[in-house]
Design an enzyme around this catalytic site. Structure first.
Site, mmCIF file in Angstrom:
data_model
loop_
_atom_site.group_PDB
_atom_site.id
_atom_site.type_symbol
_atom_site.label_atom_id
_atom_site.label_comp_id
_atom_site.label_asym_id
_atom_site.label_seq_id
_atom_site.Cartn_x
_atom_site.Cartn_y
_atom_site.Cartn_z
ATOM 1 N N TYR A 63 8.313 6.924 17.351
ATOM 2 C CA TYR A 63 8.580 7.076 15.806
ATOM 3 C C TYR A 63 9.710 8.217 15.411
ATOM 4 C CZ TYR A 63 7.215 8.008 11.103
ATOM 5 O OH TYR A 63 7.188 8.308 9.668
ATOM 6 N N LYS A 117 13.173 7.266 13.283
ATOM 7 C CA LYS A 117 13.361 8.105 11.956
ATOM 8 C C LYS A 117 14.357 8.865 12.077
ATOM 9 C CE LYS A 117 9.962 6.371 9.666
ATOM 10 N NZ LYS A 117 10.109 5.608 8.638
ATOM 11 N N SER A 139 11.516 9.924 7.022
ATOM 12 C CA SER A 139 10.317 10.717 7.309
ATOM 13 C C SER A 139 10.983 12.206 7.648
ATOM 14 C CB SER A 139 9.557 10.226 7.992
ATOM 15 O OG SER A 139 8.728 11.515 8.770
ATOM 16 N N SER A 179 0.905 -1.328 -0.018
ATOM 17 C CA SER A 179 0.161 -0.233 -0.016
ATOM 18 C C SER A 179 0.949 1.365 0.050
ATOM 19 C CB SER A 179 -0.955 0.154 1.321
ATOM 20 O OG SER A 179 -0.252 -0.003 2.526
ATOM 21 N N ILE A 225 3.188 4.570 -0.260
ATOM 22 C CA ILE A 225 4.345 4.909 -1.137
ATOM 23 C C ILE A 225 4.900 3.737 -1.481
ATOM 24 C CG2 ILE A 225 6.715 6.046 -0.901
ATOM 25 C CD1 ILE A 225 5.252 7.597 1.641
HETATM 26 N N1 LIG Z 1 2.193 8.947 4.589
HETATM 27 C C1 LIG Z 1 3.062 9.747 5.114
HETATM 28 O O1 LIG Z 1 2.550 10.943 5.361
HETATM 29 C C2 LIG Z 1 4.464 9.526 5.268
HETATM 30 C C3 LIG Z 1 5.367 10.716 5.651
HETATM 31 C C4 LIG Z 1 6.418 10.626 6.010
HETATM 32 C C5 LIG Z 1 7.123 9.130 5.920
HETATM 33 N N2 LIG Z 1 6.355 8.065 5.578
HETATM 34 C C6 LIG Z 1 6.976 6.871 5.436
HETATM 35 O O2 LIG Z 1 6.821 6.168 4.440
HETATM 36 C C7 LIG Z 1 6.884 4.560 4.621
HETATM 37 C C8 LIG Z 1 5.483 4.100 3.959
HETATM 38 O O3 LIG Z 1 4.317 4.703 4.602
HETATM 39 P P1 LIG Z 1 3.002 4.694 3.863
HETATM 40 O O4 LIG Z 1 2.570 6.106 4.231
HETATM 41 O O5 LIG Z 1 3.298 4.268 2.618
HETATM 42 O O6 LIG Z 1 2.134 3.913 4.742
HETATM 43 P P2 LIG Z 1 1.245 2.768 4.586
HETATM 44 O O7 LIG Z 1 0.389 3.073 3.469
HETATM 45 O O8 LIG Z 1 0.756 2.236 5.780
HETATM 46 O O9 LIG Z 1 2.194 1.376 4.038
HETATM 47 C C9 LIG Z 1 3.047 0.745 5.075
HETATM 48 C C10 LIG Z 1 3.495 -0.377 4.325
HETATM 49 O O10 LIG Z 1 4.392 -1.133 5.349
HETATM 50 C C11 LIG Z 1 4.130 -2.637 5.450
HETATM 51 N N3 LIG Z 1 4.052 -2.781 6.808
HETATM 52 C C12 LIG Z 1 3.764 -2.393 7.777
HETATM 53 N N4 LIG Z 1 3.961 -3.128 9.107
HETATM 54 C C13 LIG Z 1 4.557 -4.276 8.399
HETATM 55 C C14 LIG Z 1 5.301 -5.381 8.854
HETATM 56 N N5 LIG Z 1 5.202 -5.399 10.463
HETATM 57 N N6 LIG Z 1 5.999 -6.328 8.049
HETATM 58 C C15 LIG Z 1 5.914 -6.233 6.891
HETATM 59 N N7 LIG Z 1 5.210 -4.948 6.253
HETATM 60 C C16 LIG Z 1 4.933 -3.938 7.061
HETATM 61 C C17 LIG Z 1 2.408 -2.301 5.082
HETATM 62 O O11 LIG Z 1 2.029 -3.560 4.536
HETATM 63 P P3 LIG Z 1 1.159 -4.933 5.362
HETATM 64 O O12 LIG Z 1 0.280 -3.799 6.350
HETATM 65 O O13 LIG Z 1 0.483 -5.328 4.329
HETATM 66 O O14 LIG Z 1 2.004 -5.341 6.159
HETATM 67 C C18 LIG Z 1 2.327 -1.421 4.094
HETATM 68 O O15 LIG Z 1 2.592 -1.955 2.759
HETATM 69 C C19 LIG Z 1 6.810 4.490 6.220
HETATM 70 O O16 LIG Z 1 8.407 4.281 6.524
HETATM 71 C C20 LIG Z 1 6.426 5.813 6.837
HETATM 72 O O17 LIG Z 1 7.179 6.161 7.790
HETATM 73 C C21 LIG Z 1 4.998 8.130 5.196
#
Ligand SMILES: NC(=O)c1ccc[n+]([C@@H]2O[C@H](COP(=O)([O-])OP(=O)(O)OC[C@H]3O[C@@H](n4cnc5c(N)ncnc54)[C@H](OP(=O)(O)O)[C@@H]3O)[C@@H](O)[C@H]2O)c1
Length: 273
Positions: free
Chosen positions: A161, A165, A148, A20, A22
């Site tokens: 968190y 990071k 992040s 899902s 990014i």
């Molecule tokens: N969205 C934002 O605003 C934002 C901002 C700054 C940084 N980020 C960073 O971007 C990255 C991706 O976040 P996102 O926003 O794309 O979030 P997201 O949509 O919640 O995606 C998180 C991904 O990580 C996987 N994941 C979570 N727990 C896991 C586990 N225990 N084992 C294996 N996979 C796991 C999830 O897959 P499953 O649930 O299928 O395991 C999912 O594919 C993160 O590192 C986050 O810190 C996001």
């Protein structure tokens, strides 16, 4: 001569958190160019959906799904072993999977904090430890860590968190220096608010205002992150308004940032009392 570009074209690319947000968009962005794509996350059915989509669009691409709970270091080790055996390692490692926790740290559930550290820190460092030696031997490779803006900030209500990071910030910068000249490109992305299930918009600055100004789509985030990675940028801040704000923040004296964060922290304590 060691290359300064990550070997995406015709390479084997591993993306964690590809089910899902990014990570999914990074997979879509890289699929037309890679030879093989390894998609890792817990939700197997979502990974299978991604495999179906990418295989239909890119018939020459090998898509391997690896359902794995990355909070389990033994499972991470076993995954690395399989990839080393089956592919001789990977050309590009994208450590994207991550989670966050909110609330005053003293009230947090330790098991959740520990799980967060195992996901955001241990899995990322362990995959890097297992998969970079083959890159160094081949003198070509790439490591892209999705960090992040929290990795460069003080954010009350997100101590664990932010801590994980900040680890990624220091780890990635130092790994980059250690691998300088080896042909292995190391970059990190520090996104602000991105439209995913995750969403940090309400915690960076004033809710609503920052949301409107900084928020970008996951597809745009992925596109800009890959552009920065290809250029060998050490730190990639996707989104022009957010990038400008982070550049300004970097120029603010630490004492000023601490004072602002302290007042935010006191506000948070009052509202959560
Ligand atoms: N969205 C934002 O605003 C934002 C901002 C700054 C940084 N980020 C960073 O971007 C990255 C991706 O976040 P996102 O926003 O794309 O979030 P997201 O949509 O919640 O995606 C998180 C991904 O990580 C996987 N994941 C979570 N727990 C896991 C586990 N225990 N084992 C294996 N996979 C796991 C999830 O897959 P499953 O649930 O299928 O395991 C999912 O594919 C993160 O590192 C986050 O810190 C996001």
């Amino acid at each position: 001569m060691a290359s300064s570009h990550p070997p995406i074209d015709g390479g084997t690319v591993l993306i964690t958190g590809a089910s899902s947000g990014i990570g999914l968009e990074l997979a879509r962005e890289l699929a037309p160019r890679a030879q093989a794509l390894v998609a890792v996350a817990r939700r197997a059915e979502r990974l299978e959906g991604l495999k179906g989509e990418l295989s239909a669009r890119h018939p020459g691409l090998v898509v391997r799904t690896e359902p794995c709970d990355l909070t389990d270091p033994d499972a991470v080790d076993a995954l690395s072993e399989r990839l080393l055996e089956d592919f001789g390692g990977v050309d590009v490692l994208v450590n994207n999977a991550g989670a966050r926790l909110q609330g005053l740290y003293e009230k947090s559930d330790w098991n959740r904090v520990y799980g967060l550290i195992r996901l955001n820190v241990v899995a990322l460092t362990l995959l890097t430890r297992r998969l970079t030696p083959a890159m160094v031997t081949r003198r070509r490779g790439g490591v892209l860590n999705v960090n992040s803006g929290a990795g460069a900030a003080i954010m009350p209500g997100m101590a664990a968190y932010v801590g994980t990071k900040h680890f990624v910030t220091g780890f990635t910068e130092t790994l980059r220096a250690e691998l300088d000249g080896t042909g292995v490109v190391v970059s990190q992305a520090l996104p602000g608010p991105v439209e995913t299930g995750f969403d940090e918009a309400t915690t960076i600055g004033t809710p609503g205002v920052m949301d409107r100004i900084f928020r970008i789509s996951a597809a745009r985030c992925a596109r800009e992150v890959i552009q920065g990675f290809e250029r060998g940028r050490p730190m990639i801040f996707p989104g022009s308004a957010y990038r400008a704000a982070m550049t300004l923040q970097g120029d603010l004296p630490r004492a000023l940032q601490r004072r602002a964060a302290g007042s935010q922290g006191r506000g948070l304590r009052k509202t959560s009392a």
